[in-house]
Design an enzyme around this catalytic site. Sequence first.
Site, mmCIF file in Angstrom:
data_model
loop_
_atom_site.group_PDB
_atom_site.id
_atom_site.type_symbol
_atom_site.label_atom_id
_atom_site.label_comp_id
_atom_site.label_asym_id
_atom_site.label_seq_id
_atom_site.Cartn_x
_atom_site.Cartn_y
_atom_site.Cartn_z
ATOM 1 N N HIS A 290 -4.739 -0.683 11.402
ATOM 2 C CA HIS A 290 -5.932 -1.524 11.352
ATOM 3 C C HIS A 290 -6.541 -1.677 12.747
ATOM 4 O O HIS A 290 -6.588 -2.790 13.281
ATOM 5 C CB HIS A 290 -5.582 -2.904 10.804
ATOM 6 C CG HIS A 290 -5.052 -2.914 9.414
ATOM 7 N ND1 HIS A 290 -4.430 -4.006 8.860
ATOM 8 C CD2 HIS A 290 -5.046 -1.963 8.444
ATOM 9 C CE1 HIS A 290 -4.064 -3.737 7.623
ATOM 10 N NE2 HIS A 290 -4.430 -2.493 7.353
ATOM 11 N N HIS B 143 -11.433 -2.093 6.957
ATOM 12 C CA HIS B 143 -9.993 -2.076 6.693
ATOM 13 C C HIS B 143 -9.212 -1.423 7.833
ATOM 14 O O HIS B 143 -8.307 -2.038 8.387
ATOM 15 C CB HIS B 143 -9.754 -1.330 5.373
ATOM 16 C CG HIS B 143 -8.356 -1.363 4.883
ATOM 17 N ND1 HIS B 143 -7.984 -0.852 3.648
ATOM 18 C CD2 HIS B 143 -7.209 -1.803 5.433
ATOM 19 C CE1 HIS B 143 -6.679 -1.016 3.472
ATOM 20 N NE2 HIS B 143 -6.183 -1.578 4.548
ATOM 21 N N HIS C 5 -0.883 4.365 8.509
ATOM 22 C CA HIS C 5 -1.956 3.463 8.092
ATOM 23 C C HIS C 5 -1.993 2.308 9.089
ATOM 24 O O HIS C 5 -1.003 1.606 9.273
ATOM 25 C CB HIS C 5 -1.727 2.923 6.682
ATOM 26 C CG HIS C 5 -2.750 1.895 6.284
ATOM 27 N ND1 HIS C 5 -4.100 2.111 6.393
ATOM 28 C CD2 HIS C 5 -2.617 0.629 5.802
ATOM 29 C CE1 HIS C 5 -4.761 1.038 5.982
ATOM 30 N NE2 HIS C 5 -3.871 0.122 5.632
ATOM 31 N N GLU D 90 0.815 -1.215 0.000
ATOM 32 C CA GLU D 90 0.000 0.000 0.000
ATOM 33 C C GLU D 90 0.853 1.271 0.000
ATOM 34 O O GLU D 90 0.397 2.325 0.454
ATOM 35 C CB GLU D 90 -0.956 -0.020 1.196
ATOM 36 C CG GLU D 90 -2.027 -1.100 1.059
ATOM 37 C CD GLU D 90 -3.041 -1.052 2.173
ATOM 38 O OE1 GLU D 90 -4.227 -0.779 1.883
ATOM 39 O OE2 GLU D 90 -2.668 -1.282 3.339
#
Length: 250
Positions: free
Chosen positions: A101, A167, A99, A80
């Site tokens: 989760h 996500h 980023h 990503e």
Amino acid sequence: MADDLAEMRVKVATACRILARQGLIDGILGHVSVRVGRDRLLVRCRGSDERGLLFTTPDEIRLLDFDGEGDLGEYTAPNELPLHVETLRARPEVMAVVHAHPPAVVAAGLAGVELRPIVGAFNIPATRLAAEGLPMYPRSVLIRRRDLAEEMVAVMGGHAVCLLRGHGLTAVGQTVEQAVLRAINVDELARLSLETVRCGGTLQDIPPEDLAELPDLGPGFNDRFLWRFHEERLRHEGLGLETQPTTTKG
């Protein structure tokens, strides 16, 4: 420049460890990046001896350009990477991208529990983020292509955090500390929201007059002190990193 890069590698590695320690990252999924100059970034990569984000080392933080080229060595850039690159490309004021989760954020999105400014002085930064809006990117996909990253960036707009349905989240900041702590604050808000609903409560925004009374305590209180706390807790648990790592090729 080499000393600056070495120091920043330690900071990004520490950010990964903090996020994992807080439960926003489990195992090997998730990454942090910081802008270096106009079109390069330091980003958490994965090597053959991958041990998970909680044990991230400075060597795993590699210097790449926006095309994904650079000093990877034995490491592999995250799938990503476009999520980071396109966010930095579209928003020149952003210096760091997280980023993660967080399970609570994912569960709230799947359950249709909107993250609203429901608390006040308990967590002022979280309340301010919610009041400013937490947009939701609706696609539950791996953001591994530029077109998907551009979609996410468009949904995010000028906000500090974008929720990713099914996500996780993307958080940005003018510093690594700010981006990390924004992600942690949204996770805390998600946990409180889910627990309130689980207990049979109804989520209600705090009154506008109370929201207006909540001060911005500034980066010293919101970022520096909290970052130092998380760093010290890592050290206490034997997970701290030295401020001057072994020199890594830039």
